[in-house]
Design an enzyme around this catalytic site. Structure first.
Site, PDB file in Angstrom:
ATOM      1  N   GLU A 199      -5.026 -63.854   3.467  1.00 42.63           N
ATOM      2  CA  GLU A 199      -6.155 -62.912   3.377  1.00 42.63           C
ATOM      3  C   GLU A 199      -5.754 -61.439   3.472  1.00 42.63           C
ATOM      4  OE1 GLU A 199      -9.050 -64.243   6.251  1.00 42.63           O
ATOM      5  OE2 GLU A 199      -9.052 -66.266   5.454  1.00 42.63           O
ATOM      6  N   ASN A 242      -2.230 -67.223   0.553  1.00 46.59           N
ATOM      7  CA  ASN A 242      -3.499 -67.948   0.683  1.00 46.59           C
ATOM      8  C   ASN A 242      -4.655 -66.962   0.877  1.00 46.59           C
ATOM      9  OD1 ASN A 242      -4.806 -70.596   1.100  1.00 46.59           O
ATOM     10  ND2 ASN A 242      -5.154 -69.896   3.213  1.00 46.59           N
ATOM     11  N   HIS A 290     -13.907 -71.649  -0.009  1.00 46.87           N
ATOM     12  CA  HIS A 290     -15.101 -71.779   0.841  1.00 46.87           C
ATOM     13  C   HIS A 290     -16.278 -71.402  -0.059  1.00 46.87           C
ATOM     14  CE1 HIS A 290     -12.853 -72.529   4.456  1.00 46.87           C
ATOM     15  NE2 HIS A 290     -12.079 -71.482   4.211  1.00 46.87           N
ATOM     16  N   GLU A 342      -8.755 -74.940   1.371  1.00 44.52           N
ATOM     17  CA  GLU A 342      -9.728 -74.982   2.478  1.00 44.52           C
ATOM     18  C   GLU A 342     -11.117 -75.326   1.944  1.00 44.52           C
ATOM     19  OE1 GLU A 342      -9.532 -71.453   4.947  1.00 44.52           O
ATOM     20  OE2 GLU A 342      -7.355 -71.352   4.801  1.00 44.52           O
ATOM     21  N   ASP A 353     -14.690 -76.239   1.147  1.00 44.92           N
ATOM     22  CA  ASP A 353     -15.990 -76.718   1.633  1.00 44.92           C
ATOM     23  C   ASP A 353     -17.052 -76.059   0.775  1.00 44.92           C
ATOM     24  OD1 ASP A 353     -16.029 -74.142   2.897  1.00 44.92           O
ATOM     25  OD2 ASP A 353     -15.563 -74.995   4.852  1.00 44.92           O
TER      26      ASP A 353
HETATM   27  O1  G3I Z   1      -9.971 -72.310  21.645  1.00 48.72           O
HETATM   28  C1  G3I Z   1     -11.103 -71.538  22.090  1.00 48.72           C
HETATM   29  C2  G3I Z   1     -11.767 -72.210  23.238  1.00 48.72           C
HETATM   30  O2  G3I Z   1     -10.868 -72.273  24.327  1.00 48.72           O
HETATM   31  C3  G3I Z   1     -13.036 -71.470  23.589  1.00 48.72           C
HETATM   32  O3  G3I Z   1     -13.733 -72.170  24.593  1.00 48.72           O
HETATM   33  C4  G3I Z   1     -13.937 -71.323  22.376  1.00 48.72           C
HETATM   34  C5  G3I Z   1     -15.174 -70.486  22.667  1.00 48.72           C
HETATM   35  O4  G3I Z   1     -15.686 -69.900  21.505  1.00 48.72           O
HETATM   36  O5  G3I Z   1     -13.218 -70.694  21.356  1.00 48.72           O
HETATM   37  C6  G3I Z   1     -12.092 -71.406  20.954  1.00 48.72           C
HETATM   38  O6  G3I Z   1     -11.449 -70.719  19.932  1.00 48.72           O
HETATM   39  C7  G3I Z   1     -12.085 -70.765  18.669  1.00 48.72           C
HETATM   40  C8  G3I Z   1     -11.146 -71.408  17.686  1.00 48.72           C
HETATM   41  O7  G3I Z   1     -11.690 -71.371  16.392  1.00 48.72           O
HETATM   42  C9  G3I Z   1     -10.816 -72.858  18.018  1.00 48.72           C
HETATM   43  O8  G3I Z   1     -11.955 -73.652  17.953  1.00 48.72           O
HETATM   44  C10 G3I Z   1     -12.417 -69.356  18.250  1.00 48.72           C
HETATM   45  O9  G3I Z   1     -13.418 -68.804  19.095  1.00 48.72           O
HETATM   46  C11 G3I Z   1     -12.923 -69.358  16.820  1.00 48.72           C
HETATM   47  O10 G3I Z   1     -13.057 -68.001  16.385  1.00 48.72           O
HETATM   48  C12 G3I Z   1     -11.923 -70.051  15.936  1.00 48.72           C
HETATM   49  O11 G3I Z   1     -12.464 -70.083  14.647  1.00 48.72           O
HETATM   50  C13 G3I Z   1     -11.550 -70.420  13.622  1.00 48.72           C
HETATM   51  C14 G3I Z   1     -11.516 -69.321  12.585  1.00 48.72           C
HETATM   52  O12 G3I Z   1     -10.644 -69.695  11.541  1.00 48.72           O
HETATM   53  C15 G3I Z   1     -11.058 -67.999  13.166  1.00 48.72           C
HETATM   54  O13 G3I Z   1     -11.180 -67.009  12.217  1.00 48.72           O
HETATM   55  C16 G3I Z   1     -12.005 -71.708  12.975  1.00 48.72           C
HETATM   56  O14 G3I Z   1     -11.918 -72.768  13.915  1.00 48.72           O
HETATM   57  C17 G3I Z   1     -11.142 -72.007  11.773  1.00 48.72           C
HETATM   58  O15 G3I Z   1     -11.684 -73.113  11.085  1.00 48.72           O
HETATM   59  C18 G3I Z   1     -11.132 -70.804  10.864  1.00 48.72           C
HETATM   60  O16 G3I Z   1     -10.315 -71.072   9.770  1.00 48.72           O
HETATM   61  C19 G3I Z   1     -10.209 -70.048   8.788  1.00 48.72           C
HETATM   62  C20 G3I Z   1      -8.799 -70.131   8.231  1.00 48.72           C
HETATM   63  O17 G3I Z   1      -7.851 -70.038   9.248  1.00 48.72           O
HETATM   64  C21 G3I Z   1      -8.569 -69.054   7.172  1.00 48.72           C
HETATM   65  N1  G3I Z   1      -9.589 -69.106   6.166  1.00 48.72           N
HETATM   66  C22 G3I Z   1     -10.960 -69.100   6.623  1.00 48.72           C
HETATM   67  C23 G3I Z   1     -11.196 -70.215   7.626  1.00 48.72           C
HETATM   68  C24 G3I Z   1     -12.641 -70.276   8.064  1.00 48.72           C
HETATM   69  O18 G3I Z   1     -12.998 -69.146   8.760  1.00 48.72           O
END
Ligand code: G3I
Length: 464
Positions: A166, A207, A243, A271, A273
């Site tokens: 990105e 990516n 996405h 990715e 969806d």
């Molecule tokens: O691990 C912590 C946890 O300890 C805490 O309790 C919780 C509270 O919110 O947060 C958890 O972390 C989260 C993490 O995912 C794991 O679940 C973060 O807040 C959350 O921001 C994070 O989101 C991820 C996101 O990327 C971040 O930008 C998504 O799971 C993940 O699916 C998403 O993936 C991205 C790709 O890497 C790049 N392309 C877009 C895609 C979708 O956004």
């Protein structure tokens, strides 16, 4: 070390096949007849029969859900580590590396015989705050150290790495990340060079999202890849995240995949969806299913489109509703693990669910094992008509560089690149909806021929 591991079933099949090869060398008598049905194959198996992978992203918190892991481990040929290879987790403070969570996912994928995509080395998001405080003159070294350490750590265990994620804005300009601001335009090329130096074999990808259709953003990525190829910067592929929104699959998707492939790089849908406005309705499900099918078809239409990964497979664990309130239901399984119309559309686009074209007789080619310089494949011959078939002939064109050393359960003729396999004496008769298989061992790189065709024939007395 294996980069594309066969699935657990594949490994068993590989052993069986090896045994059958040995048997067939000496044999002429009865050999077992296997049956396989496209409508019971997994998405991973169907994709593999097309020379692609079909995978899912996953994340550590979900791995304690046994209903979830059962499908994750059986349906997919590939896994992307959805979160825990990101910088925030792997180098939370400068020089202190932690791969515990990432390894949990990689270990699981390996135990299921799935290939793994590393995601992601350099990204402006999920970056620990200390990186932002690194002085400009030190950041290139810090970035290289991070890449070197992480790529080296997983060397030999991953098939693909998302090296930079990105880096562009919607208008095609560079995103003003800390890397862009402190290192400048060169940081992307430097990231790829560091990754290649750490692992010469893993496939290195750029990516991004919203680069699925042709437009300012994908044009900018296209120009970057073109200049990397001209300058010898080691890039192997482009990941289109995909996405998407139901009803809005870009019309130029296939053309766009093709133009990147024409630059000499692979393309992966990384990715996928396809979200909708909630609540789900039957009409929205139908629209979404058609969209999933269209994405799969666009990938299959371009030989360098190597595979498709959904960004997790069940609505239970989708990132969408938390980021787009009021939207969701974006994945092929619902939150209770029921398959949605999207699942069936993907399977059908991959050649499952209904017989492949070819008149009354169908032939499905599946690579069952591969190694450096060779492979085995199994071809399922099916009778889709109500009357029995009294003999069959399967033909295809050998992909470049391949040759066939043995066939079992059939008789082989090769004329230049044209391969013909006729039934053996004991497996030519197929009743309604029955199937049989024959196998082969080949030399060269495994790859599924594009034109496998079966023709029903009269029985023949003499082997060709
Ligand atoms: O691990 C912590 C946890 O300890 C805490 O309790 C919780 C509270 O919110 O947060 C958890 O972390 C989260 C993490 O995912 C794991 O679940 C973060 O807040 C959350 O921001 C994070 O989101 C991820 C996101 O990327 C971040 O930008 C998504 O799971 C993940 O699916 C998403 O993936 C991205 C790709 O890497 C790049 N392309 C877009 C895609 C979708 O956004």
């Amino acid at each position: 070390m294996l980069r594309h591991r066969p699935t657990r079933g594949r490994r068993t099949a590989g052993l069986l096949t090896t045994a059958l090869v040995a048997l067939s060398a000496a044999m002429t008598a009865v050999a077992p007849t296997h049956t396989a049905h496209a409508d019971t194959a997994t998405l991973g198996e169907l994709a593999e029969a097309k020379g692609r992978y079909f995978g899912s992203a996953t994340d550590n918190p979900e791995l304690s859900d046994t209903q979830y892991t059962r499908i994750l481990g059986s349906e997919f040929g590939q896994i992307t580590v959805g979160n825990t290879m990101k910088w925030q987790y792997t180098e939370p403070s400068r020089g202190r590396f932690d791969y515990t969570a990432a390894e949990e996912v990689v270990d699981l994928a390996e135990s299921n015989g799935q290939s793994v995509r590393g995601h992601t080395l350099v990204w402006h998001n999920q970056l620990p705050s200390w990186v932002g405080d690194v002085p400009a003159g030190e950041l290139l070294g810090v970035m290289r150290d991070h890449i070197t350490h992480e790529v080296d750590h997983f060397k030999g265990r991953l098939a693909h790495w998302d090296v930079v994620n990105e880096a562009f804005e919607e208008d095609g300009s560079r995103r003003q990340s800390v890397f862009q601001q402190k290192i400048g335009d060169s940081y992307i090329a430097e990231a790829f060079k560091a990754a290649r130096a750490a692992d010469p074999d893993v496939k290195l990808y750029y990516n991004d999202y919203n680069i699925e259709g042709i437009g300012p953003k994908s044009d900018a990525v296209y120009e970057m890849v073109k200049s990397f190829k001209a300058q010898g910067v080691p890039i192997d592929g482009v990941g289109m995240q995909a996405h998407l929104i139901a009803g809005q699959v870009p019309a130029s998707l296939q053309r766009n995949i093709q133009r990147f492939a024409d630059l000499g790089v692979d393309v992966a849908i990384t990715e996928l969806d396809i979200r909708m406005t909630l609540p789900r309705t039957a009409a929205k499900d139908t629209r979404q299913a058609a969209d999933y099918g269209a994405v799969v078809e666009a990938c299959l239409a371009v030989s360098r489109c190597v595979g498709i990964t959904v960004w997790d497979y069940t609505d239970k664990y989708s990132w969408v509703p938390s980021v787009f309130p009021g939207e969701g239901a974006a994945l092929p399984w619902d939150e209770h693990f029921a398959k949605k119309p999207a699942y069936h559309a993907i399977a059908a686009a991959l050649g499952g669910g209904s017989p492949a074209p070819g008149g009354d007789c169908t032939a499905t080619y599946r690579v069952t094992s591969r190694w450096q310089g060779g492979f085995t494949a199994e071809i399922t011959v099916g009778n889709g008509r109500t009357a029995p078939i009294d003999g069959w002939t399967v033909t295809w064109t050998l992909p470049g560089g391949q040759s066939i050393s043995h066939v079992w359960n059939g008789y082989l003729t090769v004329d230049g690149q044209r391969v013909t396999v006729r039934n053996a004496g004991y497996n030519g008769t197929l009743g309604s909806n029955a199937s049989t298989t024959f196998g082969l061992q080949g030399e060269g790189t495994a790859g599924t021929p594009a034109d496998v065709t079966c023709t029903p024939a009269q029985p023949f007395g003499t082997p060709a």
